[in-house]
Design an enzyme around this catalytic site. Structure first.
Site, PDB file in Angstrom:
ATOM      1  N   VAL A  71      -4.275 -10.989  -0.325  1.00 47.05           N
ATOM      2  CA  VAL A  71      -5.624 -10.633   0.109  1.00 47.05           C
ATOM      3  C   VAL A  71      -6.646 -11.650  -0.416  1.00 47.05           C
ATOM      4  O   VAL A  71      -7.643 -11.953   0.251  1.00 47.05           O
ATOM      5  CB  VAL A  71      -5.951  -9.169  -0.299  1.00 47.05           C
ATOM      6  N   ASP A  72      -6.396 -12.206  -1.573  1.00 49.56           N
ATOM      7  CA  ASP A  72      -7.274 -13.226  -2.154  1.00 49.56           C
ATOM      8  C   ASP A  72      -7.372 -14.442  -1.219  1.00 49.56           C
ATOM      9  O   ASP A  72      -8.479 -14.936  -0.921  1.00 49.56           O
ATOM     10  CB  ASP A  72      -6.709 -13.636  -3.523  1.00 49.56           C
TER      11      ASP A  72
ATOM     12  N   ASP B 243      -7.785  -5.075   8.009  1.00 54.33           N
ATOM     13  CA  ASP B 243      -7.978  -6.333   7.281  1.00 54.33           C
ATOM     14  C   ASP B 243      -9.290  -6.220   6.505  1.00 54.33           C
ATOM     15  O   ASP B 243     -10.344  -5.972   7.097  1.00 54.33           O
ATOM     16  CB  ASP B 243      -8.047  -7.468   8.316  1.00 54.33           C
ATOM     17  N   ILE B 244      -9.220  -6.413   5.208  1.00 54.05           N
ATOM     18  CA  ILE B 244     -10.414  -6.211   4.372  1.00 54.05           C
ATOM     19  C   ILE B 244     -11.540  -7.189   4.745  1.00 54.05           C
ATOM     20  O   ILE B 244     -12.710  -6.869   4.580  1.00 54.05           O
ATOM     21  CB  ILE B 244     -10.059  -6.317   2.871  1.00 54.05           C
TER      22      ILE B 244
ATOM     23  N   SER C 282      -2.918  -4.853  -6.852  1.00 55.05           N
ATOM     24  CA  SER C 282      -1.676  -5.038  -7.648  1.00 55.05           C
ATOM     25  C   SER C 282      -0.366  -4.718  -6.942  1.00 55.05           C
ATOM     26  O   SER C 282       0.696  -4.938  -7.530  1.00 55.05           O
ATOM     27  CB  SER C 282      -1.712  -4.231  -8.964  1.00 55.05           C
TER      28      SER C 282
HETATM   29  N1  AR6 Z   1      -6.651  -7.056   3.977  1.00 52.24           N
HETATM   30  C1  AR6 Z   1      -6.231  -5.978   3.267  1.00 52.24           C
HETATM   31  N2  AR6 Z   1      -5.128  -5.983   2.495  1.00 52.24           N
HETATM   32  C2  AR6 Z   1      -4.406  -7.123   2.455  1.00 52.24           C
HETATM   33  C3  AR6 Z   1      -4.767  -8.287   3.165  1.00 52.24           C
HETATM   34  C4  AR6 Z   1      -5.944  -8.229   3.959  1.00 52.24           C
HETATM   35  N3  AR6 Z   1      -6.386  -9.263   4.654  1.00 52.24           N
HETATM   36  N4  AR6 Z   1      -3.835  -9.245   2.905  1.00 52.24           N
HETATM   37  C5  AR6 Z   1      -2.917  -8.703   2.069  1.00 52.24           C
HETATM   38  N5  AR6 Z   1      -3.253  -7.419   1.808  1.00 52.24           N
HETATM   39  P1  AR6 Z   1      -1.862  -9.026  -3.118  1.00 52.24           P
HETATM   40  P2  AR6 Z   1      -1.939  -8.343  -6.011  1.00 52.24           P
HETATM   41  C6  AR6 Z   1      -2.572  -6.423   0.968  1.00 52.24           C
HETATM   42  O1  AR6 Z   1      -0.581  -9.744  -3.309  1.00 52.24           O
HETATM   43  O2  AR6 Z   1      -0.616  -7.671  -5.922  1.00 52.24           O
HETATM   44  C7  AR6 Z   1      -3.136 -13.390  -5.390  1.00 52.24           C
HETATM   45  O3  AR6 Z   1      -2.516 -14.635  -5.347  1.00 52.24           O
HETATM   46  C8  AR6 Z   1      -1.127  -6.647   0.606  1.00 52.24           C
HETATM   47  O4  AR6 Z   1      -0.271  -6.325   1.709  1.00 52.24           O
HETATM   48  O5  AR6 Z   1      -2.927  -9.682  -2.306  1.00 52.24           O
HETATM   49  O6  AR6 Z   1      -3.049  -7.661  -6.756  1.00 52.24           O
HETATM   50  C9  AR6 Z   1      -4.207 -13.293  -6.464  1.00 52.24           C
HETATM   51  O7  AR6 Z   1      -4.885 -14.504  -6.646  1.00 52.24           O
HETATM   52  C10 AR6 Z   1      -0.963  -5.680  -0.555  1.00 52.24           C
HETATM   53  O8  AR6 Z   1      -0.782  -4.345  -0.044  1.00 52.24           O
HETATM   54  O9  AR6 Z   1      -2.569  -8.684  -4.556  1.00 52.24           O
HETATM   55  C11 AR6 Z   1      -3.394 -12.915  -7.658  1.00 52.24           C
HETATM   56  O10 AR6 Z   1      -2.789 -14.036  -8.269  1.00 52.24           O
HETATM   57  C12 AR6 Z   1      -2.342  -5.727  -1.230  1.00 52.24           C
HETATM   58  O11 AR6 Z   1      -3.210  -6.380  -0.293  1.00 52.24           O
HETATM   59  C13 AR6 Z   1      -2.320 -12.018  -7.089  1.00 52.24           C
HETATM   60  O12 AR6 Z   1      -2.162 -12.422  -5.735  1.00 52.24           O
HETATM   61  C14 AR6 Z   1      -2.380  -6.486  -2.548  1.00 52.24           C
HETATM   62  O13 AR6 Z   1      -1.506  -7.596  -2.499  1.00 52.24           O
HETATM   63  C15 AR6 Z   1      -2.736 -10.568  -7.078  1.00 52.24           C
HETATM   64  O14 AR6 Z   1      -1.664  -9.768  -6.640  1.00 52.24           O
END
Ligand code: AR6
Length: 192
Positions: A46-47, A23-24, A135
């Site tokens: 993740v955001d 978890d980041i 992404s």
């Molecule tokens: N720690 C590490 N990685 C994580 C965590 C965590 N706690 N939670 C999720 N991931 P995404 P994007 C992973 O959708 O595709 C948001 O709404 C997840 O499993 O977070 O760049 C933003 O505001 C995946 O492998 O980011 C933007 O609108 C990775 O993080 C949009 O989503 C990225 O998934 C960005 O989409």
């Protein structure tokens, strides 16, 4: 067997590149990267996790960063804020590309996201930074292609100039993404 907590690593121009599952928001690096949107508004994925962990101070920081940027963070660029209540130095927000089939400059934009995050970290004298897989969640970038881009972009930027950096860590949430990043690291950097 789960790989949670196990760290795989390679060296690149004196900088440790580590790949781990986790978890980041729990990382002890100087900075963590947020896969943000161009509006810098809190989102899901993740955001959302970073926003929940950092608390309301980060909402103010996002607003201030957005104003500084003149209203938006262009795709492929990066901006830093304070960490809210996280015990790190900075959060570096980047807006990765939305996948649209691969013919719309997605590769260049994703390369730029990783590179610009590292440049911000170096400009701020930071020693370590943790990236999620930008992404490849809501934005739909295929993980295999994204992992190659991520490792190549980080390797190229470190080869050009490691600056203050001593460690770049990829923190992958799920086992599948971890496996794909490990394969990419192995392909590009050799030893893991
Ligand atoms: N720690 C590490 N990685 C994580 C965590 C965590 N706690 N939670 C999720 N991931 P995404 P994007 C992973 O959708 O595709 C948001 O709404 C997840 O499993 O977070 O760049 C933003 O505001 C995946 O492998 O980011 C933007 O609108 C990775 O993080 C949009 O989503 C990225 O998934 C960005 O989409």
């Amino acid at each position: 067997m789960t790989s949670q907590g196990m760290i795989h690593e390679a060296m690149c121009n004196g900088v440790r590149i580590a790949v781990t599952q986790g978890d980041i928001t729990l990382q002890d690096t100087d900075a963590i990267v947020n896969a943000a949107n161009s509006a810098l508004r809190p989102g899901a994925g993740v955001d959302g996790a970073i926003q929940r962990a950092a608390g309301s101070e980060l909402l103010r920081e996002r607003e201030e960063a957005r104003r500084r940027l003149g209203g938006m963070l262009p795709t492929g660029e990066a901006v830093s804020t304070g960490p809210g209540q996280l015990q790190i130095k900075r959060i570096i927000h980047t807006a990765g590309p939305v996948w649209d089939g691969g013919g719309s400059g997605e590769r260049e934009a994703l390369t730029s996201s990783y590179r610009e995050c590292l440049r911000v970290a170096k400009a701020e004298g930071l020693k370590s930074i943790a990236f999620p897989s930008v992404s490849t969640g809501i934005y739909g970038y295929p993980v295999e292609a994204a992992a190659q881009v991520a490792v190549e972009a980080v390797g190229a930027e470190l080869e050009a100039d490691p600056g203050s950096l001593r460690e770049v860590r990829f923190v992958l949430f799920d086992e599948r993404t971890l496996g794909v990043f490990l394969a990419a690291l192995n392909d590009i950097c050799g030893e893991t």
